[in-house]
Design a protein around this motif. Sequence first.
Motif, short mmCIF file in Angstrom:
data_model
loop_
_atom_site.label_atom_id
_atom_site.label_comp_id
_atom_site.label_asym_id
_atom_site.label_seq_id
_atom_site.Cartn_x
_atom_site.Cartn_y
_atom_site.Cartn_z
N SER A 150 24.00 22.48 -18.95
CA SER A 150 22.88 23.27 -19.42
C SER A 150 23.08 24.73 -19.12
O SER A 150 23.06 25.15 -17.97
CB SER A 150 21.59 22.78 -18.76
OG SER A 150 20.56 23.69 -19.04
N ASN A 179 14.90 24.87 -27.33
CA ASN A 179 16.13 25.64 -27.11
C ASN A 179 16.01 27.04 -27.70
O ASN A 179 16.43 28.02 -27.09
CB ASN A 179 17.33 24.94 -27.75
CG ASN A 179 17.77 23.73 -26.93
OD1 ASN A 179 17.31 23.54 -25.81
ND2 ASN A 179 18.66 22.93 -27.49
N SER A 188 20.98 26.84 -19.86
CA SER A 188 19.66 27.32 -19.47
C SER A 188 19.42 27.14 -17.98
O SER A 188 18.81 27.98 -17.34
CB SER A 188 18.57 26.59 -20.26
OG SER A 188 18.66 26.96 -21.61
#
Length: 631
Positions: A98, A36, A100
Motif C-alpha cells: 500500500s 483510491n 497509501s
Amino acid sequence: MMEQKQFQAESKRMLDLMIHSIYTHKEIFLRELISNASDAIDKLYFRSMNEEGGGKNRDEYYIELRPDKEKRTLTIIDNGIGMTAEELEQNLGVIAHSGSLSFKTENTLDENTDIIGQFGVGFYSAFMVAKRVTVRTKAYGADTAYIWQSEGVDGYTIDTCDKSSVGTEIELELLDDTDDEKYSEFLEEFRIRQLVKKYSDYIRFPIRMEVSREKLKEGSESEYETHIEVETLNSMTPMWKKNKNELTDEDYNNFYRDKFFDYSGAPLLHIHNRSEGTVTYNSLLYIPAKAPFDYYSKDYEKGLQLFASGVMIMEKCPDLLPDHFSFVRGLVDSEDLSLNISREMLQHDRQLKLIAKSLEKSIKNELIKLLKTDRDKYIEFWKAFGIQIKFGIYNEFGQHKELLQDLLMFHSSGCDTPEGYTTLAEYVTRMREDQKYIYYAAGETVTRCAGLPAAELVRDKGYEVLYLTDSVDEFAIQMLQKYQDKEFKNISAGDLGLESDEDKTALDEKNAAAKDLLAEMEKALEGKVKAVRLSNRLKSHAVCLSSDGDLSLEMEKVLNTMPTGRKVQAERVLELNPEHPVFAKLESLLNDDKEKLAQYAELLYQQALLIEGLPVEDPVALSKMICDLMV
Ligand code: ADP
Ligand code: MG
C-alpha cells in the motif's frame, strides 16, 4: 519499450483469492477505486500545502466517473497525485503493498487529510467486474505519463503514453454479461448513482458524472429535450463529522429520517459523540420513538452502520450493539478501521470491541440523563423498549444487571395513578424506616396485582408494592435479587417479614389448635396443594394461594404458556384467614359434616385459583358445586 511483467507469486495467489472470496459483493469495486482516487487527491493536496506556490485550491479537485455503453467501459478519473513508473510497479504490481500506508507513516497528517487506503488490495477488486484494466497516470512534477494494463493473473504491461494533466484515469473493460451477473448494470446512471450514495457519499471531494436530464424546450410548455449536465453525486460532508453546535435538532431528525427511512416520526433521542483515545471514532446514534413493527420478532436484525474514514464498509454491524440496546440505530465512523476487512475479521477486531463497549456506556448514560431531564419522554421510551431492557437483565445469567437496573420502571402503589411508573431508586427513597424488603405483586394488570389479598395487608402497613404486569418482570426481579442491598419480596410467597415475634407465636398456636381441621382439608386437596395453613397475610379475604420455594405462581403461569411443552407447578399453599367467619364455619363442619368440609375445601381452593388468575381445573364441576350449595 513494452514488456510483459508477471505479478509476484504471492500476488498471483492473492489476486485469485481477492477475485473469488474476499469481497462478497462485486459492487464494492467502485467504492475501492473512488477511495483510491480520494487518497490520491488528499496526497497531492497535502503535498501542495507544504510546498510554496504548488498545487490547486481545494475546490479544484474532483473525481469523475465516465461510463461508456458503446465501449462497455467505466472510467474513474482523478486529478490527484498520480504515479510514476516505479510507483505503478510498486503499488499495482505488488499486491498487498500500500503506497497509501507508506504515505501515512512517512508524513504527519492534519485533519485536512483523511487517507483511506492501507491494505494494498482494494485496487484488484476491479478484476471482479473487468476483463481488462487500463491505468493512465501522470505523477505530480513528472514529465512523462504511463499506461499500465492488465487482464488479471497473467501479469501486466507498463508503457509511456500521452496524458497532459496530472492525475490518474482507470478504465475498466467490463466482463461479458452472464445469466447470473449483469456487469453492464455498472454502466447505468441510476446504478452508479446508487453505489456512490451507498458507499462513497461522504468522500470529501466531489464525485462527478455527466447525467442526462429531460427539460422543457425553451419557449415550449409541453416539448422536452435531453440536456447533458455534470452532476455531483455525493454529499461530501458527513453529518457526524460536523460540530454539534453547527447542527440543529431538525438537522439530526432529517438525517435520521433519510438515512433510516423511518417516516413514523422524529426519534426520541440522538447521541452524537466523538471519541479520541485508544480508538478514535465518531458516532451518531438514535433512539427511535416507536419500536419497528418487527422489533420483537426474530426477523429484526440489530446493528449499526460502520464506516472506515467516511467510507461505508458494513450496512449493519451487529457486534457494535449489545442485545439489550438492539433498538438503537445509527452509525460509527472510525479512522482506525480498515476498508478491506471482512465480516469474520470484524468479529474479532479489538478496536471494534472497544468501540462497542464505549457506545454501550454512552447509551446508558444518555438514557439516565433523559430519565432525569424529561420523564415523559423517558416513559415513551420505556413503553416502546422497556421489555427489551428487562430481558437484558434476565439474559446471559444476569451479567448486565448492574448496567441496566437503574433504567427499570414499574407501576406501583406508590404512584399517583395506575398508569404511573416508578424507578427502583425512587421506591427506595420512599421506603419506611422499618421496611426490610422491596415488595412486589405479579399479575396481568395493575388492578389484578392491587387486588391480590396480600397486597392489602402490605399497603396497610404503609409499605409500597410494585405491580409487575409484564411476564418477564418477575424473572428480571429474581435475577436482580437485590437493589441497593434491599431484597425483593413477592407478596404471595413465603414470610413477608411483617409480623412481630408475638404475632408469629400467636399464629403458631392457632395453627397447632387447628391441626385436625387443616389435616382434614389437606386430605381433601391431596395432590393439589402441598399444605393448608392459617396465615396473617390476609385481612378482609377468606383465602389465598401462596407458594413455597423459588417458583412463584405468576412464574408458573408464564412458563406454562411457553411452547416448550414442559409443564411446571409451583409448590402451592392454601392459606386461610383465621379471623374470617368462613373459618368458624369450617371448624364447625369438622365435627358435623366431614363430607361437606371436603367440598368446602375444594371450593375455597378453586376460589383461590381464580383470585390468582390461574385456570380452575374443571369449570363445569365448579359451577355444579356452587349450584348444589344454593339449593
Ligand atoms: P490501498 O488503497 O489499501 O493502499 P489499493 O490496492 O487500493 O490499496 O491501492 C494500492 C496503491 O496504489 C495505493 O496505496 C496507492 O499508492 C496506489 N494507487 C491506487 N490508485 C491510485 C490513484 N488513483 N492515484 C494514485 N495512486 C493510486
Ligand atoms: Mg485502496
